[in-house]
Design an enzyme around this catalytic site. Structure first.
Site, PDB file in Angstrom:
ATOM      1  N   GLU A  44      42.119  73.519  63.835  1.00 38.58           N
ATOM      2  CA  GLU A  44      43.201  72.995  63.351  1.00 38.58           C
ATOM      3  C   GLU A  44      43.774  71.889  64.007  1.00 38.58           C
ATOM      4  O   GLU A  44      44.751  71.063  62.785  1.00 38.58           O
ATOM      5  CB  GLU A  44      44.190  74.166  64.379  1.00 38.58           C
ATOM      6  CG  GLU A  44      43.616  75.524  64.064  1.00 38.58           C
ATOM      7  CD  GLU A  44      43.809  76.189  61.962  1.00 38.58           C
ATOM      8  OE1 GLU A  44      44.984  74.804  61.502  1.00 38.58           O
ATOM      9  OE2 GLU A  44      43.287  76.459  61.749  1.00 38.58           O
ATOM     10  N   TYR A 127      52.791  75.522  65.317  1.00 31.62           N
ATOM     11  CA  TYR A 127      51.688  76.419  64.511  1.00 31.62           C
ATOM     12  C   TYR A 127      50.503  76.398  64.825  1.00 31.62           C
ATOM     13  O   TYR A 127      49.838  77.486  64.774  1.00 31.62           O
ATOM     14  CB  TYR A 127      51.781  74.873  63.301  1.00 31.62           C
ATOM     15  CG  TYR A 127      50.281  75.336  62.501  1.00 31.62           C
ATOM     16  CD1 TYR A 127      50.156  76.498  61.797  1.00 31.62           C
ATOM     17  CD2 TYR A 127      48.980  74.720  62.651  1.00 31.62           C
ATOM     18  CE1 TYR A 127      49.036  76.203  60.457  1.00 31.62           C
ATOM     19  CE2 TYR A 127      48.298  75.481  61.881  1.00 31.62           C
ATOM     20  CZ  TYR A 127      48.257  75.885  61.191  1.00 31.62           C
ATOM     21  OH  TYR A 127      46.787  75.492  60.180  1.00 31.62           O
ATOM     22  N   ASP A 145      52.427  76.709  58.765  1.00 29.19           N
ATOM     23  CA  ASP A 145      52.203  75.448  57.975  1.00 29.19           C
ATOM     24  C   ASP A 145      52.501  74.933  56.484  1.00 29.19           C
ATOM     25  O   ASP A 145      53.618  75.722  56.346  1.00 29.19           O
ATOM     26  CB  ASP A 145      51.127  74.805  58.305  1.00 29.19           C
ATOM     27  CG  ASP A 145      50.141  75.569  56.881  1.00 29.19           C
ATOM     28  OD1 ASP A 145      50.857  76.723  56.843  1.00 29.19           O
ATOM     29  OD2 ASP A 145      49.014  75.355  56.875  1.00 29.19           O
TER      30      ASP A 145
END
Length: 363
Positions: A44, A127, A145
């Site tokens: 991520e 996020y 996102d």
């Protein structure tokens, strides 16, 4: 306010359609091979502001070198910067290492599974926290996102500016009620995948969309007009002059960038910002004399490099220079290195281009 968007909306139908589509059509990506929170976390962070196809080989190499939290926590910064070289936004990996060290020391090597704890880690925003909690731990947490905001702005016909932090709060509020409690991992990844593959910024593939029947923008034919996003400020253009300076042994001079700021602590070739294109070689000669105490013969330019940042453009003219002997400039921030040794150091992309064209291809 978020309840207004969900009024008369078939939440269950949307969830099931999205999750079923994702489970059937998801891409085979290396970070999806494991639910390990560390691996999810690394992926991520890498995927922030970077395309999936670009990330795949970096992720695989990074995990080979730092397969565990402990391996990353113990690594020297130069090693992690070299592993990250080319991905850009280097503060991401520095923050990641700082946060990983905290997890090792404070949480005995276990990534926290609550939003409060995981959000306290450096570099872990809303996020990233939501993505780790939902994908690795199966918790019904929102992960908002750019892809998700684009999908939801169309599905719910939201015409708020997605560049504003307040708008992100709207999407997070919707997702707390919308995210599947049964399979939050597949739901959140499904939203991201939908935005990446079908609900794209331009020419969305509505005919292939698994949730088209729930999309209010599609119903009104305005999907191409959403999301609303203010344009970024025009990029600043800087003219630069850099030099590949060789000594009599064929070694080249490199220096480390400042401790803070853009591309902090990466290595580079000596360079200066210029305002007059007519006297670049003279300016470099003066710069080397004043800053490095060397008298150099600066030849003609040998390469031009353009590098685009989100807010800045560097136009770099590259020169080649020579000096006699080998003056002692060795320090923690300045080094003479051979062509083979230069591979050990992490350079920004712009200077990697100099290495590839003006160093590796020249004897």
């Amino acid at each position: 306010m978020t309840q207004e968007y969900l009024r008369d909306f078939n939440v269950t139908g949307f969830q099931e359609s999205l999750v079923d589509w994702f489970l059937e059509n998801q891409r085979e990506l290396p970070w999806r091979e494991s639910k390990d929170p560390y691996r999810v976390w690394v992926s991520e962070i890498m995927l922030q502001q970077t395309r999936v196809d670009t990330v795949i080989p970096y992720y695989q190499a990074f995990m080979r070198e730092f397969p565990t939290l402990e391996a990353l926590a113990e690594a020297e910064e130069d090693r992690i910067l070299k592993a990250w070289e080319g991905l850009g936004y280097y503060s991401r990996v520095r923050n990641l290492q700082t946060a990983v060290r905290e997890v090792v020391e404070k949480y005995e090597g276990t990534v926290p599974d609550t939003r409060k704890e995981i959000s306290s880690l450096k570099g872990v925003g809303p996020y990233t926290a939501g993505a780790i909690l939902s994908i690795a731990y199966g918790k019904p947490e929102p992960a908002v996102d750019g892809n998700v905001m684009r999908v939801l702005s169309r599905v719910f016909l939201i015409d708020e500016d997605i560049a504003k932090p307040a708008t992100r709060k709207i999407f997070e509020g919707i997702l707390y009620d919308l995210v599947s409690k049964k399979d939050p991992s597949s739901f959140n990844q499904g939203l991201m995948e939908l935005g990446a593959l079908i609900c794209t910024p331009t020419s969305p593939g509505c005919l292939l969309c698994p949730v088209r029947e729930y999309c209010r923008a599609n119903e009104k034919g305005v999907q191409a007009e959403l999301p609303i996003k203010t344009k970024k400020k025009k990029q600043t253009v800087k003219q630069m002059a850099a030099i590949v300076l060789r000594n009599e042994y064929g070694e080249v001079l490199i220096e480390k960038r400042p401790e803070t700021g853009l591309l902090a602590r990466l290595w580079q070739f000596p360079n200066i910002e210029i305002t007059n294109e007519n006297d670049q070689s003279q300016l470099l000669t003066k710069f080397l004399s004043e800053q490095f105490k060397v008298v150099a013969e600066v030849g003609p330019d040998i390469q031009h490099v353009e590098h685009v940042f989100s807010h800045l453009v560097w136009n770099i003219t590259v020169f080649e220079g020579h000096i006699k002997e080998r003056p002692n400039l060795e320090s923690e921030t300045r080094k003479w290195v051979s062509q083979s040794e230069i591979e050990r150091y992490a350079f920004p992309v712009s200077h990697q281009k100099i290495i590839q064209q003006s160093l590796m291809t020249r004897v």
